[in-house]
Structure formats: C-alpha cells, structure tokens
Design an enzyme around this catalytic site. Structure first.
Site, PDB file in Angstrom:
ATOM      1  N   THR A 146      37.688  35.576  52.915  1.00  0.00           N
ATOM      2  CA  THR A 146      38.763  35.204  52.003  1.00  0.00           C
ATOM      3  C   THR A 146      39.917  36.180  52.180  1.00  0.00           C
ATOM      4  O   THR A 146      39.694  37.371  52.382  1.00  0.00           O
ATOM      5  CB  THR A 146      38.264  35.190  50.545  1.00  0.00           C
ATOM      6  OG1 THR A 146      39.341  34.847  49.687  1.00  0.00           O
ATOM      7  CG2 THR A 146      37.682  36.528  50.116  1.00  0.00           C
ATOM      8  N   GLU A 169      34.163  33.666  46.652  1.00  0.00           N
ATOM      9  CA  GLU A 169      33.069  34.500  46.161  1.00  0.00           C
ATOM     10  C   GLU A 169      32.088  33.731  45.284  1.00  0.00           C
ATOM     11  O   GLU A 169      31.021  34.249  44.922  1.00  0.00           O
ATOM     12  CB  GLU A 169      33.640  35.668  45.317  1.00  0.00           C
ATOM     13  CG  GLU A 169      34.444  36.690  46.092  1.00  0.00           C
ATOM     14  CD  GLU A 169      35.914  36.302  46.255  1.00  0.00           C
ATOM     15  OE1 GLU A 169      36.221  35.087  46.183  1.00  0.00           O
ATOM     16  OE2 GLU A 169      36.739  37.210  46.455  1.00  0.00           O
ATOM     17  N   LYS A 222      54.934  41.328  33.914  1.00  0.00           N
ATOM     18  CA  LYS A 222      54.891  42.210  32.749  1.00  0.00           C
ATOM     19  C   LYS A 222      56.307  42.561  32.347  1.00  0.00           C
ATOM     20  O   LYS A 222      56.964  43.385  32.963  1.00  0.00           O
ATOM     21  CB  LYS A 222      54.088  43.468  33.068  1.00  0.00           C
ATOM     22  CG  LYS A 222      52.601  43.217  32.972  1.00  0.00           C
ATOM     23  CD  LYS A 222      51.790  44.426  33.341  1.00  0.00           C
ATOM     24  CE  LYS A 222      50.345  44.000  33.595  1.00  0.00           C
ATOM     25  NZ  LYS A 222      49.707  44.743  34.692  1.00  0.00           N
ATOM     26  N   TRP A 269      52.955  40.241  28.554  1.00  0.00           N
ATOM     27  CA  TRP A 269      52.648  39.447  29.731  1.00  0.00           C
ATOM     28  C   TRP A 269      53.295  38.078  29.654  1.00  0.00           C
ATOM     29  O   TRP A 269      53.258  37.401  28.623  1.00  0.00           O
ATOM     30  CB  TRP A 269      51.131  39.246  29.844  1.00  0.00           C
ATOM     31  CG  TRP A 269      50.420  40.454  30.374  1.00  0.00           C
ATOM     32  CD1 TRP A 269      50.983  41.629  30.782  1.00  0.00           C
ATOM     33  CD2 TRP A 269      49.010  40.600  30.548  1.00  0.00           C
ATOM     34  NE1 TRP A 269      50.020  42.507  31.206  1.00  0.00           N
ATOM     35  CE2 TRP A 269      48.784  41.905  31.075  1.00  0.00           C
ATOM     36  CE3 TRP A 269      47.914  39.782  30.334  1.00  0.00           C
ATOM     37  CZ2 TRP A 269      47.519  42.391  31.370  1.00  0.00           C
ATOM     38  CZ3 TRP A 269      46.659  40.257  30.626  1.00  0.00           C
ATOM     39  CH2 TRP A 269      46.457  41.550  31.154  1.00  0.00           C
TER      40      TRP A 269
END
Lengths: 542, 542
Positions: free
Chosen positions: A184, A329, A437, A442
């Site tokens: 990946t 994963e 940010k 956020w």
C-alpha cells in the site's frame, strides 16, 4: 481436541467449486476482443496445473510469486494455485512508479513473476533492477514467448500444457500460513507490505457471503472492477470461488462502455469499484442508456462518493448503492452502509444520507474512533482516529519499521479521521494527513468535497489544507466542472454561496481553483499530496 | 504473527448486539400467559450479571454449568454468560429418561444447574442421584425459591439483582476453549456427549448467516422451534445474537396454535423445527387459517419430511420449505436443500423433489458417502455411509470409548445411509441401524415411508426391518391414518397398490400395521427400536 482442527485453507474453495459448481463460469476478458468462458471444473484443473508447473520451476513452501496483471482468469488461477501449495502470491500494483515496482518486488523477494503479455514490455525494462526474480511467466493466449533478451521467460499456456491436473494441494497447511501480499502506498517513502493468511482470507470470504454484508451467493454474477492487484479485488474473487458464483473479470483497459456492456450482456448482479469508476459509468449510462436492471447492488469504496452519484443509482436506476470502507491492511472489508431494519422506511433523502456513510462494521470486527480522551461518543460530531481489530486485520507491515506507527495495543490505527453516528455508523471526515486545522479547530475536507460535489455544475472536487499565517491552515477547494460549464467568477460565487448555506463561515474555503482534472492515486483516490505540491506556491503564506 | 490473532469468541456476539442493535428484541414466552420483550441492551447487561452471579457461586474456567430448560431469554443468557467466562454450558435434554438425565449430569460433572421453575419438581426428584451438583438456580419470573428440602437453591432473578452488569468477559480465551455440550441418544447404552468450542460455534454462526445457507440477518425475526437443549437449537440463537436478529423463543408447552399466533403476531420470517411439528402446524393452519406471509423460509430437519408437507407450504402458502441435515456431532448444520441457480426455473414437482433431499454441504464442510469401495459415485443410486469433515464437526465423544466407532481417519461416520445425486445433493435412505437387508440387497425404509406419506389417507408412516427366515429381513410398514380414515383391509389394499406402482415387488412391505400413534424420540424422530420391540412378536420368523 474435541472439535476437528480442520484448517481454514484456500484449497478448500477450489475443491468446493469444482465439486458442486463445475459448470458455473468465470467470464474473463483478456483483451479488447477476446472473452473466455471457463467453467469452474476447468478452472480447478488449470489451477492444479499451475501449481504443478510452478513447483517444477522451483516454487516451494514460502516462495514469493509475484503477479503483474489485470483482472482475468489466469490471475484467478494464480490466486489459488500459488497459495494452495504453501507459497505466497504477491499482487504487484502495476500502477506504481517504476522505482516502487522494483522496490516491492525486491522487498517481497519474488522469485517467479507472472506477467500479462501486454504488460511485459513495461516490466522487462525494470528487469535489471530486480534482484530475486529467477523466472518470468507470460500470461496470454499465445503459447509462444515474446521476443526478449531476458533468460528464463516461459509462456503460461505452454507450461500448463506440460503440467499435471492431478496435482494435490496439501491438506495439512497451518491456517496461519501466508497466502498473499499487497503493498500500500505510504504518505512518504516506499510502499508498505501487508501479508494475508489463509485464515484471514477464509474468514473474510465468509463475511462477504453474509446476508447482512455483500451477501455474495451462488446465483450472483459478480464483477469486481477494483483491480485484482489492489487488496485482492476486495476479496470478491476469493468469495466467488467459495460460493460457486459466476464471476466477470473485465481484463485490461475497460472503459465505462465496456463495463456497461458486460453488465447488460452477462446480467451482472453485483459489482464493486471506486467512485471515479462509477461516476464515469453513470456519465456513459446517461448518454447511452443500457439495461442495468440485473444489478442488485453496487459496492463503492476507496474514497468518498458524491451523494449525487448515490442518488442517481438509488433513485433513477433502482440499484442499491452501498458504500464500503476498508484498507489494504484490512483485507479490506471493515464496514458497509447497509440499511438496518429500522431504516427500511426512511425517505429517499435520509436513505441517501445513510448510504453515504461508511456504515457499520462487518460481524467479526471491532471498530473504535479514538481521540486523546479515549473512544469518542456516538454523537455524530466528535472526531477521532478510526481504529480496527479483528481476525482479517493485519498486525504488521512486512519487514518494515513503520509497523509501530500503525499497529498499537492490538489495534490498527488507520490514519482516517471519523465520527460515529448515534447508530454506530462510521462517517469519515478526513485522513489524518489531510485534516485541516484552522485556528485550533478541525475542518473536514471530505464534508466540503461532498457538499461541492452535490452542486449540479461540479464533476469532482478535492479540498486541501494550505498554510496560513494567522489560522495555521485554511481550506482550498480544487474543482473540476462538468463539460460545458464555465469556469468563471460567477461560478466561483455560486459555489461559495451554496457552501455558505451549509457550513459555518470559518469552514468556507479561502478560494476555489478550477482545474481540468484532479491528480489521483493508482487506485483512483484523490492524490492530495500532489495537489498540495502543485498549489503550494499558489497560496503563499501571507 | 502477520495478521491479528483475534480469537473467535462468543463474547464478541454479545458486545456486537449490545453496541449496534441495542433496541432489537428477544421475545420470550416463559409461560402460557407471559411474554417478555427484552432488548439486546438489557440482554447484554443480564448476561454479564449472570456471569458475575455464577462466578460468585464458584464458577471457574472449565466449570460445567447445566441447564434444564425450555426456550426463553434466561436460557439465552446462559448460552452466553456461561461460556464467555471460560466455563462450559451443558444443555440437558429434559426429555431423556430419569436415569439418562442423572447419567449425563454426572458424566458431564455439572456443578451448577439452571432449572426452569416448572421443571424443578421433576429434577428435584433426581437430586439424590446427582453426584457433582453444588447449586440449583431456579429460572422463573419469581424472586422467591420454591419450597424444597434441597440445599443451595437460588432464584435466578434474585441472584441477578445482586450482581454487577459491568462484569468483563476475558478477551484472551483460546478459541478452542470448550463452550457448550449436548448429549445425543445412542442406539444402545447411555447418551454420548459432544463438546462445542467457541471457534466451532462462531464459524457455524457465520455459516448460518450466508446468503446461500439460512441467510440469517438483522432484519429477520427468527423463531427456533427446535429446543435449546437440542444441538443449540440448531445454532439459531447464537447466530441471531451475532447478527442482531429479533428472536422469538417460544417457551414451554407451545402447541401449533401458539406457534401460528406467534408467527402472525411477531411477523416471524424464519423458523426451524422437526417434521412432526410442521405436520401439526400445517394441520392447525388448514383448520384455522392465519397469516403466515411474513415467513421467508421454514427450515425442517431431524428426520425425513413427507413431500406433501413440503408441497403444502411451497405451493399453497408460498413459503420456501428447506430441508436441513445435521447431527448433534455436527453443531448441527451440514447441508440444506437450497436451490442453485440452475434449479430456479424447474417445475413445482421437480422443486419439491429437490427440497425433499438433504441438500448440498454448507461452505466450509466436506461430505463423502463411502462404501467398501471408497467414495460412491454421484449417481443417485449407490448407497453408502455419510461421512463429514470440517471445523464445526466434533472429533470425539466426551470421555467415551465409543469415539473410535464414529470418528475415523479425520472423518465423522454418521451412521446414516445415503446416496448422492448427480448435483451432489445428499439423499438419506436410512440409518445404518434401520436399513433393511433383504436377500443380500438393501431396501430403503425412508423411501417407503415417504411414498406412504404421500398417500392422502396417511398421516405418518414408519417402515422397519423384521427378521425373515428366507430373506434375512423384510420391511413392515407401520401407518397412522388421518382422522376419519378407516383402518381396514380395503385401506391396506389401497396403500399396497399405490406402492406397487413405485417400487420393485421385493421392496413391498410384507404387511401394513395400522397404529394410533408412532413412538418417537425426545426430539420427534421415529423410535424404530421401540417399534421393532413392539412388533417383533407380531411378525415371527417363519
């Protein structure tokens, strides 16, 4: 032992398909004008022949065998013929840069490479960089090998001609034996390798067969559009063999018209791919109507899908459009935006809102979203990093010291920022690396992107963080308009106004940049890193 | 390890139901006029409380805890609360003889017994014979214990009141830890114990959720009519918690009217039981019509189902009627008579013929029918003994030297005689013990029974072997007629004539005996041993 310790092995899938579904088909498009129709009976024989042929070339327990190939029946034969002997199949992502291709083959220590005939010229150029490869096997309809100066090049079909179809797969492999591996892309540095075990793939296949997940079943015609070199084509080819499902492997260079022709002609019932593909398919479908009524579900994942896309399939074409979430994963299936019984009677708007989420975890996995205070409440607001645990989740990167960053305390830290709805549905808001940010708060780039993509003029949109002296970071929107739409100041104003209605003022992008196309990763995700590099100078720190 | 070694544990089911389906219901009928509606949120708390309470009574890792109970929510709490701590739940078959009940409790070494209030008087009588039981816990709505001279008797609800709902189940149990046990009747001698592991039950639950098997899913309302003391109610309660499925547990003394009321009122979508139950339900349904349109499937197993029964549900009530095959030793699901895609367009007659088979194996199992020449061909004719292998199949009887008879070379020898159709569907023809050997040839008692039961006058029929001087054995038919049908010589002639049309003359029963009822085992199978004992004198060796 009180119950049989029958190991969970991929070879059992081949046996099952051969015994119970010998006439069901693998429909394999190997080039623009060749479609093979291989019954599972024949597939099983060819898979055993492949195992025999590769064993004769030196494949042993633990040997790494690479593939460099599109989606087709020979690739599927390798999916089973290699791991069922105890060797390991490494599916090389053909879209990686030449340096990364050489890196992953060297890092995995592939000894045999199975390469598509039409990809061989590309790979042959890299051969001098490959340190461990002893044999090249060319996958194509011809039994002749292409002209090459490389030694030990074989033709797949010629090898199979000489091989035995009674090769027996060992039944006493440990179920934790490595079966496959994929690499990946990393934010920086070389790709990271993930190794799948027989046990992990078998359990993941059961999960794909659950009525509450994809429900893959014998009477389906499954067409994975996600490449077989990308997280096992989401596991669909494995599950399809397990359940005796007809599968359509779309081969090289398929475009939206090819996809739609296959759906119509082969009566595909379930298909899976990234949003970019489905956006293109929708565009073609709107231009040249086809019959897609055979589809009982489209599964879409890899990046956020615009709600307009979901709505078009759900409302106009009556095809359930299910968003999935997963990573290399995670084998990859983590969650699906399926509707639970209490959601059955919601309005179409609510339905699309639910579909656009990343959904609830598949039975067998645990998911938590964590921030500095631990697991976040299910309030639809509090952001944190998505973590996953379960029997088909990797616990390390292959021989890579970046393992410690992502695998901690028994959990995989995905690097994805998300909130949890009150029903426990995951809603991705960003990648940790992509999060904006601004003034200590956020901002979700994904929320802004989705809002922009609901605008009728917008084809695609990506929002990135740009450095800012006062607020540290500010959002910048990069927009590709539909053909015929004018990229001018009026349009910019119109888009800004539509965002104003939905977001607090400090969420609004500093600017909107019109582009002809957005850079994408090899699997169709927006390549925000490239966008940032491209636009860093555009937006100077002021 | 390259993938997470997350063990497959039952506690994960509780966690999942609680987190994602907290409001879904367990509908539990604990007596004629009490129905509880327990949400999974509450179930999870009560399950943890039960674990805490039993731990306080001395339950430890490996402790055997028995249940003596009908189907209800407290039994379900024990299904999870006991094994999730590492202890073992022994579901005692309440229909065994008193001697056998005492035998299985002593043999399993149960230390705690959870007993239904309405069954306690029965069990208390056996208490003097029980050697290992230290505590009795009475399951009922009352918090008072019944009058008894036994020491250490507790009320379930009073124990729960004192217990903690934050009890934590260990997450590091080995998945091969014993979770449950059931005993199965033997042809001779004491019942034989089978132990289920967490791994086996979890994999079996995935199997039940497969679209190609029962497809149990969140939006189902599942009602197992098979008792929870009989092979885990075929695993349906486990799978229902896993998938957040609404479940209906029908409690003590349900009759066909109660079953139909529950189906109608609770909109049951899937139910499972033995043919005897479905015959009785059909009779009641024909007499007093109810709305059963919520049912998407009936699963029927345990013994052969008459085709008339299958036809009635399939044709008249439009409910797919799926035959399953399994044993206590197999968790129990081995195979289901599901229709594959090529069977979708067959005629109703062919459909019913397929449904009446025992079906194809569930993904994950291997089945072979073997005779003295090895695996029999798939010709629909050659009989052999059915053998099974797979991760939810027992590999031994608990502390029992009869293990060696049934478990050989990695296979379970089921004692069932079967043939394999060309499609690999199992067709049971007999038990090894029931097979009729006439003049060196085998006659299938099941085929004769099925033929008799298709006759409109016949309610039930069993065919047994009777000793015969010339032919060694000959078939004798025992028939129960529908009410109002005359058990006379004309009827006998009519039945014989109908068999003549279907079978070779040497297959025809020597005689037909009319009976008021057929003796049955505790789980509704014909008790052929009792029939033979009863009729041995009737049919002297001549």
């Amino acid at each position: 032992m009180i119950m049989m310790q029958t190991p969970l092995l991929l070879s059992s899938f081949v046996k099952r398909a051969e015994q119970y579904f010998p006439e069901k088909l693998i429909i394999s498009r190997t080039s623009e004008d060749v479609i093979h129709r291989i019954p599972y009976r024949e597939f099983a024989k060819r898979t055993r022949k492949l195992a025999d042929a590769l064993t004769k070339l030196g494949m042993r327990h633990g040997t790494k065998v690479g593939t460099f190939a599109w989606n087709h029946h020979r690739h599927l034969e390798a999916y089973f013929g290699v791991p069922s002997t105890g060797a390991v199949l490494h599916m090389v992502n053909i879209r990686l840069s030449p340096e990364h291709i050489a890196y992953v083959i060297n890092h995995a220590e592939d000894e045999i490479l199975l390469v598509d005939d039409n990809l061989f010229p590309h790979l042959a150029q890299l051969a001098p960089m490959l340190k461990t490869v002893k044999h090249y096997v060319i996958m194509g309809d011809s039994k002749e090998i292409p002209e090459t100066s490389l030694p030990n090049v074989h033709a797949y079909e010629a090898l199979l001609d000489e091989a035995s179809d009674t090769f027996e797969f060992p039944e006493d492999l440990d179920e934790n034996t490595p079966a496959g591996m994929c690499y990946t892309s990393a934010t920086t540095g070389n790709p990271k390798g993930v190794v799948y075990t027989h046990r992990g793939i078998v359990l993941h296949s059961y999960a794909l067969g659950l009525s509450d997940a994809m429900g893959i079943r014998e009477r389906d015609v499954a067409m994975p559009l996600v490449p077989m070199f990308h997280v096992n084509a989401w596991g669909i080819p494995f599950a399809s063999v397990f359940f005796g499902t007809t599968q359509v492997l779309a081969g090289p260079g398929f475009d939206p018209a090819v996809i739609l022709d296959l759906i119509e002609k082969e009566e595909v019932t379930i298909s899976a791919g990234v949003p970019t593909i489905w956006l293109a398919v929708l565009k073609e479908l709107e231009a040249n109507r086809r019959d897609v009524s055979s589809l009982r579900a489209i599964v879409c994942g890899g990046s956020a899908a615009p709600k307009g896309l979901i709505r078009a399939f759900e409302e106009k074409y009556k095809v359930p459009f299910i968003i999935g979430y997963g990573l290399t994963e995670t084998s990859p299936l983590v969650s699906l935006s399926v509707l639970t019984s209490k959601m059955e009677d919601v309005s179409m708007d609510e339905r699309i809102d639910i579909r656009a989420l990343q959904g609830i975890p598949i039975a067998g996995l645990e998911v938590q979203i964590v921030n500095e205070n631990g697991a976040v409440p299910w309030d639809g607001e509090t952001m944190g990093e998505l973590t996953v645990k379960g029997p088909w989740i990797a616990s390390e990167y292959y021989k890579d010291d970046r393992t410690a960053d992502a695998f901690r305390d028994g959990w995989l830290y995905t690097g994805d920022i998300a909130v949890m709805t009150e029903d426990g549905y995951i809603k991705l808001t960003d990648r940790t690396a992509d999060l904006i940010k601004s003034g200590g708060e956020w901002i979700s780039s994904v929320d802004l992107e989705n809002a922009l993509m609901t605008h009728e003029a917008v084809f695609e949109a990506a929002v990135i963080a740009i450095p800012h002296e006062k607020w540290q970071e500010r959002p910048l929107a990069c927009v590709v308009l539909h053909e015929g739409q004018a990229a001018n100041d009026e349009m910019k104003e119109a888009l800004k106004n539509s965002l104003k209605e939905q977001f607090a003022s400090w969420w609004l992008p500093e600017d909107i940049v019109f582009m002809d196309e957005l850079p994408k990763t090899s699997v169709g995700k927006f390549l925000k890193r490239a966008l940032r590099d491209q636009l860093d100078s555009y937006f100077k720190v002021t």
